[in-house]
Design a protein around this motif. Structure first.
Motif, PDB file in Angstrom:
ATOM      1  N   ILE A 417       0.842  -1.212   0.000  1.00 55.99           N
ATOM      2  CA  ILE A 417       0.000   0.000   0.000  1.00 55.99           C
ATOM      3  C   ILE A 417       0.868   1.250   0.000  1.00 55.99           C
ATOM      4  O   ILE A 417       2.063   1.195   0.311  1.00 55.99           O
ATOM      5  CB  ILE A 417      -0.959   0.039   1.211  1.00 55.99           C
ATOM      6  N   THR A 418       0.238   2.373  -0.357  1.00 53.47           N
ATOM      7  CA  THR A 418       0.889   3.671  -0.235  1.00 53.47           C
ATOM      8  C   THR A 418      -0.160   4.708   0.132  1.00 53.47           C
ATOM      9  O   THR A 418      -1.350   4.519  -0.125  1.00 53.47           O
ATOM     10  CB  THR A 418       1.621   4.076  -1.524  1.00 53.47           C
ATOM     11  N   VAL A 419       0.261   5.816   0.749  1.00 52.49           N
ATOM     12  CA  VAL A 419      -0.652   6.859   1.202  1.00 52.49           C
ATOM     13  C   VAL A 419      -0.973   7.814   0.058  1.00 52.49           C
ATOM     14  O   VAL A 419      -0.082   8.233  -0.697  1.00 52.49           O
ATOM     15  CB  VAL A 419      -0.035   7.647   2.378  1.00 52.49           C
ATOM     16  N   CYS A 435      -5.414   5.266   1.733  1.00 50.92           N
ATOM     17  CA  CYS A 435      -4.345   4.548   1.033  1.00 50.92           C
ATOM     18  C   CYS A 435      -4.863   3.830  -0.211  1.00 50.92           C
ATOM     19  O   CYS A 435      -6.067   3.595  -0.366  1.00 50.92           O
ATOM     20  CB  CYS A 435      -3.690   3.533   1.958  1.00 50.92           C
ATOM     21  N   LYS A 436      -3.930   3.494  -1.051  1.00 52.98           N
ATOM     22  CA  LYS A 436      -4.204   2.720  -2.249  1.00 52.98           C
ATOM     23  C   LYS A 436      -3.432   1.409  -2.145  1.00 52.98           C
ATOM     24  O   LYS A 436      -2.278   1.405  -1.714  1.00 52.98           O
ATOM     25  CB  LYS A 436      -3.761   3.499  -3.484  1.00 52.98           C
ATOM     26  N   TYR A 437      -4.083   0.283  -2.507  1.00 50.28           N
ATOM     27  CA  TYR A 437      -3.369  -0.989  -2.470  1.00 50.28           C
ATOM     28  C   TYR A 437      -3.202  -1.524  -3.882  1.00 50.28           C
ATOM     29  O   TYR A 437      -3.979  -1.227  -4.784  1.00 50.28           O
ATOM     30  CB  TYR A 437      -4.081  -1.983  -1.557  1.00 50.28           C
ATOM     31  N   ASP A 438      -2.165  -2.289  -4.063  1.00 48.23           N
ATOM     32  CA  ASP A 438      -1.881  -2.932  -5.352  1.00 48.23           C
ATOM     33  C   ASP A 438      -2.354  -4.366  -5.260  1.00 48.23           C
ATOM     34  O   ASP A 438      -1.733  -5.199  -4.600  1.00 48.23           O
ATOM     35  CB  ASP A 438      -0.377  -2.852  -5.634  1.00 48.23           C
ATOM     36  N   LYS A 439      -3.452  -4.662  -5.937  1.00 48.81           N
ATOM     37  CA  LYS A 439      -4.072  -5.986  -5.830  1.00 48.81           C
ATOM     38  C   LYS A 439      -3.230  -7.097  -6.464  1.00 48.81           C
ATOM     39  O   LYS A 439      -3.519  -8.289  -6.284  1.00 48.81           O
ATOM     40  CB  LYS A 439      -5.463  -5.969  -6.438  1.00 48.81           C
TER      41      LYS A 439
END
Length: 562
Positions: A417-419, A435-439
């Motif tokens: 994840i990143t903010v 945050c955004k996650y990379d699935k």
């Protein structure tokens, strides 16, 4: 343990005695005074006596040297027995009491009087101390020292009947007031105490002193090697004098070894009682104390304490053991046996904006990375999770390994994840991270960017509220036991409480009560909390046993609130 806990000077003495048939059967004992709880120094003595007896196929006895009813309690007797059982050192036969030998001790006191080797002294306690002299000044004979045998027998009988008030008479050995050893300057053998005894009730109002009763009790029980700490080295002269001047046949021998001192702690019962009475700690089982019950409540195991005692060994050299050695023993033990779990001591909410509200993934997590037999647990990964505030940095820096803008961090066993956004309240405190996650990064690294670190987390659906007791050394100096009073050196921040969360799934389903909270430390469920765990709305309390990595002692007291 039996093969390694040995090869010291006492074992060599025993080997020689048994080889030369000085004794046919080894008999050792642990002889506590029931005037307080046991501490880790007692554990050293317990293991020494217990394992020597087992190694040489002998007997190990538990005897309460209960000669002072003013300071002794039946609750201490029960606590001591409980501690020995927990340590795994079960004594042979039923426990023994010096008070069971009071009739014999009285008989031997009469024998010393009849031999002209004991007399009744009417000097007050402070006068006896004054007459005894100092290390550089010889003692002075009491004016009552030359009473006839008949007078002393009559006066001792009056003491036994209770005809004297407390402190107005005592029985003293007649040895040598000019001896270079103060212990031999007519020591007190019996004193008057009008107090109910936990074993003999009101049967006696005169009680033998420890020194008089101890050696005779050893002889009655046919103890072969009377093991004690170096502080009793001079007392050995009185030990032998008493046995040599009464008609008892058996002759135990006393041997001394160094007592245990641990940095940043006190083991003196007197000082421990003061700390408890001043309410600096809760009781004898407070996890900040190095009492056996305190260590147990803290989360220490008998195996770790055994290993510690084995490592410090048995010598005649007095020294202070580093607290880090004790901590390393429990850390090594729990590293193998403690299941892993997630805990967050200072939670901050994270919203994963690109994850659907309805999406909830079940993740399988190992309970121990190196022990498949511990099995796995099911955890939940969802849109709303929590991380520790210390794992976030609002302003990214070079070589940053914390979550931040433009910094990619892996959630343990899950995604990267990143903010993207930070939410604050009206006072400027951060309350939520968007945050955004990379699935595409579930348990695998991305191809086109670098992951800076790994942090732990707990999903909203798997949260259990908890209180964490974070312990630090009780004293600010290394050797408080050497100070006349230890109170000025108390660390007022020895207990810091934090409100946080733990994984609900493992805590409610595991049969263990100790855990390694990943990246945080080793913790156990506090005994009071464990008893209330099934009650609704009860917030579970954990005690920190030890940190994951060794800390230097001089850093333990710094920045404790952080």
């Amino acid at each position: 343990m039996l093969n390694t806990y040995g090869n010291h000077f006492i074992e060599k003495i025993i080997n020689k005695d048994l080889k030369n048939q000085v004794y046919r059967k080894l008999r050792t004992r642990f002889p506590p005074e029931p005037n307080g709880y046991l501490h880790i120094g007692h554990a050293k003595s317990i293991y020494l006596n217990f394992y020597l007896a087992k190694k040489f196929n002998g007997y190990f006895y538990l005897r309460f040297d209960d000669t002072n009813p003013i300071k002794e309690k039946i609750s201490y007797v029960k606590a001591i027995k409980k501690d020995l059982k927990w340590l795994g050192c079960m004594w042979d036969g039923t426990e023994k009491y010096t008070s069971s030998y009071f009739n014999y001790l009285y008989k031997y006191a009469i024998e010393l009087i009849n031999k002209g080797l004991a007399y009744v002294d009417k000097l007050k306690k402070n006068e006896i101390k004054k007459y005894r002299g100092t290390l550089i000044k010889p003692g002075i004979n009491s004016p009552y020292r030359n009473q006839t045998i008949e007078e002393n027998l009559l006066l001792f009988e009056k003491m036994k009947r209770g005809d004297f008030p407390e402190g107005n008479a005592c029985l003293r050995a007649k040895i040598d007031m000019k001896s270079s050893f103060i212990i031999m300057r007519d020591p007190v053998l019996y004193r008057i105490i009008f107090s109910n005894h936990h074993q003999t009730r009101n049967a006696w109002c005169i009680y033998p002193t420890y020194d008089f009763a101890h050696c005779i009790s050893d002889a009655i029980e046919h103890i072969t090697h009377s093991l004690c700490t170096l502080e009793f080295q001079d007392n050995r002269r009185l030990y032998d004098w008493i046995l040599n001047n009464i008609s008892i046949k058996y002759r135990p021998k006393q041997y001394e070894f160094s007592k245990l001192n641990v940095e940043y702690s006190v083991l003196s019962k007197r000082k421990l009682k003061t700390i408890i009475e001043k309410k600096i700690v809760d009781n004898w089982d407070d996890p900040r104390l190095l009492t056996i019950s305190g260590l147990k409540r803290r989360g220490y195991t008998p195996e770790a304490i055994k290993n510690f005692c084995m490592k410090i060994g048995v010598t005649k050299q007095e020294n202070s053991v580093q607290l880090s050695l004790l901590e390393s023993c429990i850390r090594s033990d729990l590293n193998v046996r403690a299941p892993r779990a997630m805990a967050i001591l200072d939670p901050i909410k994270v919203i994963i904006y690109n994850m659907p509200d309805s999406q909830k993934e079940i993740i399988t997590i190992p309970n121990h990375p190196n022990n498949k037999k511990m099995g796995t647990r099911k955890s939940i990964f969802s849109k709303e999770i929590y991380i520790d505030r210390s794992d976030f940095n609002e302003k990214p820096s070079k070589n940053n390994i914390k979550l931040s803008h433009g910094i990619f961090i892996r959630l343990r066993y899950a995604y990267v994840i990143t903010v993207t956004k930070i939410k604050k309240n009206n006072f400027g405190k951060i309350i939520c991270l968007i945050c955004k996650y990379d699935k595409n990064t579930f348990r695998k690294n991305p191809i086109n960017y670098r992951v800076s670190g790994v942090i732990h987390w707990i999903a909203k659906e798997n949260v259990l509220n908890a209180i964490f007791n974070i312990y630090y050394p009780l004293f600010k100096i290394k050797k408080p036991d050497l100070e006349k009073t230890c109170l000025p050196f108390i660390n007022n921040n020895s207990l810091v409480q934090k409100k946080g969360i733990v994984e609900k799934s493992i805590i409610l389903n595991s049969k263990k009560n100790f855990y390694q909270f990943e990246r945080v430390g080793y913790f156990c469920i506090d005994k009071d909390s464990l008893e209330k765990l099934q009650k609704k709305n009860h917030i579970i309390t954990f005690n920190r046993i030890v940190t994951l990595k060794e800390r230097k002692s001089n850093k333990l007291l710094k920045k404790q609130q952080h």
